[in-house]
Write a protein that holds these residues in place. Structure first.
Motif, PDB file in Angstrom:
ATOM      1  N   TYR A  62       9.451  -7.907  -6.008  1.00 18.92           N
ATOM      2  CA  TYR A  62      10.037  -7.304  -4.812  1.00 18.92           C
ATOM      3  C   TYR A  62       9.261  -6.065  -4.370  1.00 18.92           C
ATOM      4  O   TYR A  62       8.904  -5.936  -3.193  1.00 18.92           O
ATOM      5  N   ASP A  63       8.991  -5.148  -5.285  1.00 15.60           N
ATOM      6  CA  ASP A  63       8.299  -3.909  -4.912  1.00 15.60           C
ATOM      7  C   ASP A  63       6.923  -4.193  -4.314  1.00 15.60           C
ATOM      8  O   ASP A  63       6.510  -3.567  -3.334  1.00 15.60           O
ATOM      9  N   SER A  64       6.208  -5.145  -4.910  1.00 12.40           N
ATOM     10  CA  SER A  64       4.873  -5.487  -4.410  1.00 12.40           C
ATOM     11  C   SER A  64       4.949  -6.107  -3.022  1.00 12.40           C
ATOM     12  O   SER A  64       4.099  -5.849  -2.164  1.00 12.40           O
ATOM     13  N   LYS A  65       5.995  -6.909  -2.798  1.00  9.65           N
ATOM     14  CA  LYS A  65       6.128  -7.554  -1.493  1.00  9.65           C
ATOM     15  C   LYS A  65       6.444  -6.520  -0.411  1.00  9.65           C
ATOM     16  O   LYS A  65       5.890  -6.585   0.702  1.00  9.65           O
ATOM     17  N   VAL A  66       7.314  -5.555  -0.706  1.00 12.78           N
ATOM     18  CA  VAL A  66       7.606  -4.490   0.255  1.00 12.78           C
ATOM     19  C   VAL A  66       6.346  -3.687   0.546  1.00 12.78           C
ATOM     20  O   VAL A  66       6.051  -3.355   1.705  1.00 12.78           O
ATOM     21  N   ASP A  67       5.588  -3.385  -0.497  1.00 13.28           N
ATOM     22  CA  ASP A  67       4.359  -2.625  -0.317  1.00 13.28           C
ATOM     23  C   ASP A  67       3.367  -3.380   0.569  1.00 13.28           C
ATOM     24  O   ASP A  67       2.705  -2.785   1.423  1.00 13.28           O
ATOM     25  N   ALA A  68       3.292  -4.697   0.372  1.00 14.87           N
ATOM     26  CA  ALA A  68       2.384  -5.504   1.190  1.00 14.87           C
ATOM     27  C   ALA A  68       2.821  -5.523   2.654  1.00 14.87           C
ATOM     28  O   ALA A  68       1.983  -5.473   3.568  1.00 14.87           O
ATOM     29  N   VAL A  69       4.137  -5.573   2.895  1.00 15.80           N
ATOM     30  CA  VAL A  69       4.636  -5.550   4.275  1.00 15.80           C
ATOM     31  C   VAL A  69       4.332  -4.207   4.929  1.00 15.80           C
ATOM     32  O   VAL A  69       3.989  -4.138   6.120  1.00 15.80           O
ATOM     33  N   LEU A  70       4.417  -3.115   4.174  1.00 16.68           N
ATOM     34  CA  LEU A  70       4.062  -1.801   4.717  1.00 16.68           C
ATOM     35  C   LEU A  70       2.582  -1.754   5.111  1.00 16.68           C
ATOM     36  O   LEU A  70       2.228  -1.165   6.144  1.00 16.68           O
ATOM     37  N   ASP A  71       1.725  -2.374   4.316  1.00 11.61           N
ATOM     38  CA  ASP A  71       0.308  -2.459   4.688  1.00 11.61           C
ATOM     39  C   ASP A  71       0.135  -3.249   5.981  1.00 11.61           C
ATOM     40  O   ASP A  71      -0.641  -2.856   6.870  1.00 11.61           O
ATOM     41  N   GLU A  72       0.843  -4.367   6.092  1.00  5.86           N
ATOM     42  CA  GLU A  72       0.754  -5.173   7.314  1.00  5.86           C
ATOM     43  C   GLU A  72       1.266  -4.395   8.524  1.00  5.86           C
ATOM     44  O   GLU A  72       0.712  -4.506   9.631  1.00  5.86           O
ATOM     45  N   LEU A  73       2.331  -3.613   8.316  1.00  2.79           N
ATOM     46  CA  LEU A  73       2.861  -2.794   9.400  1.00  2.79           C
ATOM     47  C   LEU A  73       1.830  -1.755   9.840  1.00  2.79           C
ATOM     48  O   LEU A  73       1.633  -1.528  11.045  1.00  2.79           O
ATOM     49  N   ALA A  74       1.175  -1.120   8.883  1.00  4.40           N
ATOM     50  CA  ALA A  74       0.151  -0.128   9.213  1.00  4.40           C
ATOM     51  C   ALA A  74      -0.995  -0.760   9.997  1.00  4.40           C
ATOM     52  O   ALA A  74      -1.498  -0.179  10.975  1.00  4.40           O
ATOM     53  N   ILE A  75      -1.408  -1.949   9.606  1.00  4.31           N
ATOM     54  CA  ILE A  75      -2.478  -2.658  10.313  1.00  4.31           C
ATOM     55  C   ILE A  75      -2.021  -3.020  11.728  1.00  4.31           C
ATOM     56  O   ILE A  75      -2.770  -2.879  12.706  1.00  4.31           O
ATOM     57  N   HIS A  76      -0.786  -3.471  11.852  1.00  2.07           N
ATOM     58  CA  HIS A  76      -0.202  -3.834  13.154  1.00  2.07           C
ATOM     59  C   HIS A  76      -0.186  -2.622  14.082  1.00  2.07           C
ATOM     60  O   HIS A  76      -0.582  -2.704  15.262  1.00  2.07           O
ATOM     61  N   ILE A  77       0.251  -1.485  13.580  1.00  4.22           N
ATOM     62  CA  ILE A  77       0.312  -0.258  14.376  1.00  4.22           C
ATOM     63  C   ILE A  77      -1.084   0.208  14.773  1.00  4.22           C
ATOM     64  O   ILE A  77      -1.330   0.599  15.924  1.00  4.22           O
ATOM     65  N   THR A  78      -2.005   0.156  13.822  1.00  4.70           N
ATOM     66  CA  THR A  78      -3.373   0.605  14.094  1.00  4.70           C
ATOM     67  C   THR A  78      -4.042  -0.269  15.152  1.00  4.70           C
ATOM     68  O   THR A  78      -4.830   0.219  15.973  1.00  4.70           O
ATOM     69  N   LYS A  79      -3.705  -1.547  15.148  1.00  3.43           N
ATOM     70  CA  LYS A  79      -4.302  -2.478  16.106  1.00  3.43           C
ATOM     71  C   LYS A  79      -3.817  -2.215  17.530  1.00  3.43           C
ATOM     72  O   LYS A  79      -4.594  -2.331  18.497  1.00  3.43           O
ATOM     73  N   HIS A  80      -2.551  -1.833  17.683  1.00  3.18           N
ATOM     74  CA  HIS A  80      -1.953  -1.781  19.020  1.00  3.18           C
ATOM     75  C   HIS A  80      -1.720  -0.367  19.553  1.00  3.18           C
ATOM     76  O   HIS A  80      -1.525  -0.207  20.767  1.00  3.18           O
ATOM     77  N   LEU A  81      -1.703   0.645  18.691  1.00  3.00           N
ATOM     78  CA  LEU A  81      -1.495   2.021  19.148  1.00  3.00           C
ATOM     79  C   LEU A  81      -2.748   2.846  18.946  1.00  3.00           C
ATOM     80  O   LEU A  81      -3.597   2.523  18.100  1.00  3.00           O
ATOM     81  N   ASP A  82      -2.854   3.919  19.695  1.00  4.89           N
ATOM     82  CA  ASP A  82      -3.994   4.834  19.560  1.00  4.89           C
ATOM     83  C   ASP A  82      -3.667   5.822  18.434  1.00  4.89           C
ATOM     84  O   ASP A  82      -3.306   6.977  18.679  1.00  4.89           O
ATOM     85  N   VAL A  83      -3.803   5.349  17.203  1.00  2.00           N
ATOM     86  CA  VAL A  83      -3.410   6.139  16.037  1.00  2.00           C
ATOM     87  C   VAL A  83      -4.277   7.395  15.906  1.00  2.00           C
ATOM     88  O   VAL A  83      -3.789   8.467  15.529  1.00  2.00           O
ATOM     89  N   THR A  84      -5.547   7.280  16.234  1.00  2.00           N
ATOM     90  CA  THR A  84      -6.437   8.439  16.125  1.00  2.00           C
ATOM     91  C   THR A  84      -5.930   9.597  16.978  1.00  2.00           C
ATOM     92  O   THR A  84      -5.839  10.737  16.516  1.00  2.00           O
ATOM     93  N   ARG A  85      -5.577   9.315  18.226  1.00  2.00           N
ATOM     94  CA  ARG A  85      -5.075  10.376  19.103  1.00  2.00           C
ATOM     95  C   ARG A  85      -3.692  10.856  18.678  1.00  2.00           C
ATOM     96  O   ARG A  85      -3.359  12.032  18.842  1.00  2.00           O
ATOM     97  N   LEU A  86      -2.872   9.951  18.140  1.00  2.00           N
ATOM     98  CA  LEU A  86      -1.576  10.373  17.628  1.00  2.00           C
ATOM     99  C   LEU A  86      -1.739  11.398  16.517  1.00  2.00           C
ATOM    100  O   LEU A  86      -1.074  12.436  16.492  1.00  2.00           O
TER     101      LEU A  86
END
Length: 476
Positions: free
Chosen positions: A447-471
């Motif tokens: 369970y813990d590893s799966k949650v951690d993997a989803v957080l990585d996917e979320l970070a990738i999703h956000i980085t792809k679609h938002l201007d994280v550098t400017r944020l």
């Protein structure tokens, strides 16, 4: 600081994803929410309690949760009153009007925690609460613009396009805000877009023109968010399409319902939330009575829904019942509240499936524990967060042992179990053993590893679609 145009617009998830995105860039990050309102709490290593969302955000940062991450936590007990937690400890139970008078004093506690976090990290990402457009609350605000002004923090506003009216959400917020507060907002994010984001290009541009704020992007719907621990009871929905159905009662003051999260991930499980007006499914293998912030009131609600009658039929069919924390207390013979801690002083007859009695007391037990499940002899990692003590004959047949001390209770036929252990299903071996009795095969996921993997996917999703550098540059 991420503020929202309303509650449940995705602030908590965005903060978690940005925390993980910043960590992946090599930054030391801390999450912070000045004031939270939630009955879904986490127990911290320093022996306090904070909102579950801040615990998830701490995980996204790769650190242990601490009470400084959520210095003020409100846990609603009635429609007009809540338990007030300050720096992880219960301070009082107050009605809304009385709490408003306390807010200026609490700002000092909020800023104290914020300064400590700042000293530990390259970046602190702050989550607001509700909406800054609640201008009637501005004079004593500690959760949104009041905090942002006191701490001199730049703000990004989040609108939720999925619920509709995103133009009114964002532009309307600009209109009603005091000009100084509006000037503190440096940009906006449109969240939860379904479909092709390019189709919203004109709308995105119009929002920027009407508000004068920079757009940091349009974030498409992130479907795997449902696999992450939820904090808002509004997010409690059926999950999965497995052959084995587990039903959980959606009590009005349900608390710590993240207990259910590991069950959602199992491919053979269908987790069914039983909402008011619905019967308990007749084919449920297990009925879970979850934690509650107001146990006697929720027990009365359970009976008013006719769920007590459904439980009797479920039990006669050989179905299993699991009570966690407040649900455990409901399964006993009686619940006494002599001091009026959760409401009017008195006692309530329990459901009677376990030969135990509960007496509520002012002392709250807040601790992380390692237990051994009695039937399987497997370890269970969990936490306790409850008022009162439960004793009785069935406690001699415990659910688990914490060291040499018995914990919880089981009926003589094994159909009914009660425990104070929250988070028990995060323990993979125990979860598989407990589900095996239902005919469910081993899931073979951590369970813990799966949650951690989803957080990585979320970070990738956000980085792809938002201007994280400017944020991130806003924090300079």
């Amino acid at each position: 600081m991420l503020q929202g145009t309303g509650s449940n617009v995705g602030k908590s998830l965005l903060v978690a994803g940005l925390c993980r995105a910043a960590v992946r860039r090599g930054l030391t990050v801390r999450p912070f929410k000045p004031q939270n309102m939630s009955n879904n709490a986490a127990v911290t290593m320093d022996g306090g309690e904070i909102g579950r969302a801040q615990a998830l955000q701490a995980l996204a940062c790769g650190i242990e949760p601490h009470t400084d991450m959520n210095p003020v936590l409100l846990k609603p007990e009635t429609d007009i009153g809540a338990q007030v937690i300050v720096h992880g400890k219960r301070r009082a139970t107050l009605k809304a009007r009385d709490y408003a008078r306390l807010k200026p004093e609490l700002m000092a506690a909020v800023l104290e925690s914020f300064e400590r976090l700042k000293s530990q990290a390259d970046l602190v990402i702050v989550e607001g609460a509700g909406s800054p457009a609640e201008i009637n609350l501005r004079s004593r605000d500690i959760a949104n613009m009041g905090f942002a002004a006191a701490a001199d923090v730049p703000v990004v506003l989040i609108g939720d396009i999925d619920r509709g009216g995103v133009f009114a959400q964002l532009v309307g917020t600009k209109v009603v805000l005091d000009p100084e507060d509006a000037a503190r907002i440096k940009g906006f994010i449109v969240n939860r877009f379904r479909g092709d984001p390019s189709l919203f290009d004109d709308g995105y541009r119009m929002i920027a023109e009407r508000t004068g704020w920079r757009g940091f992007g349009v974030l498409p719907w992130f479907a795997k968010a449902a696999l992450l621990p939820a904090e808002d009871a509004l997010d409690l929905q059926p999950f999965g399409d497995g052959a084995v159905r587990i039903a959980c009662l959606a009590l009005p003051r349900i608390a710590n319902f993240d207990d259910l999260d590991p069950l959602k991930m199992h491919p053979d499980i269908r987790l069914e939330m039983v909402h008011p007006g619905q019967p308990i499914p007749g084919d449920a293998a297990v009925v879970i009575i979850p934690g509650s912030k107001s146990t006697r009131a929720d027990l009365a609600f359970l009976r008013a829904q006719g769920w007590d009658i459904d439980l009797k039929a479920h039990y006669r069919r050989g179905g299993r019942i699991l009570g966690i924390c407040g649900g455990f207390q409901m399964l006993g013979r009686s619940i006494a509240d002599p001091h009026g801690i959760e409401g009017e002083a008195g006692a309530t007859e329990g459901l009677g499936y376990l030969d135990v009695q509960t007496v509520l007391s002012p002392d709250k037990r807040l601790t992380r524990v390692m237990a051994v499940h009695e039937p399987s002899r497997l370890q269970v990692a969990g936490y306790e967060i409850h008022l009162g003590r439960t004793d009785g004959a069935d406690c001699l047949r415990p659910f688990a042992h914490v060291g040499d001390l018995p914990e919880g209770a089981r009926s003589s036929n094994g159909q009914v179990e009660g425990t104070y252990l929250h988070g028990l299903f995060t323990s993979n071996a125990f979860r598989d053993a407990w589900l095996k009795a239902l005919g469910v095969s081993a899931s073979e996921f951590c369970y813990d590893s799966k949650v951690d993997a989803v957080l990585d996917e979320l970070a990738i999703h956000i980085t792809k679609h938002l201007d994280v550098t400017r944020l991130l540059e806003l924090s300079r």
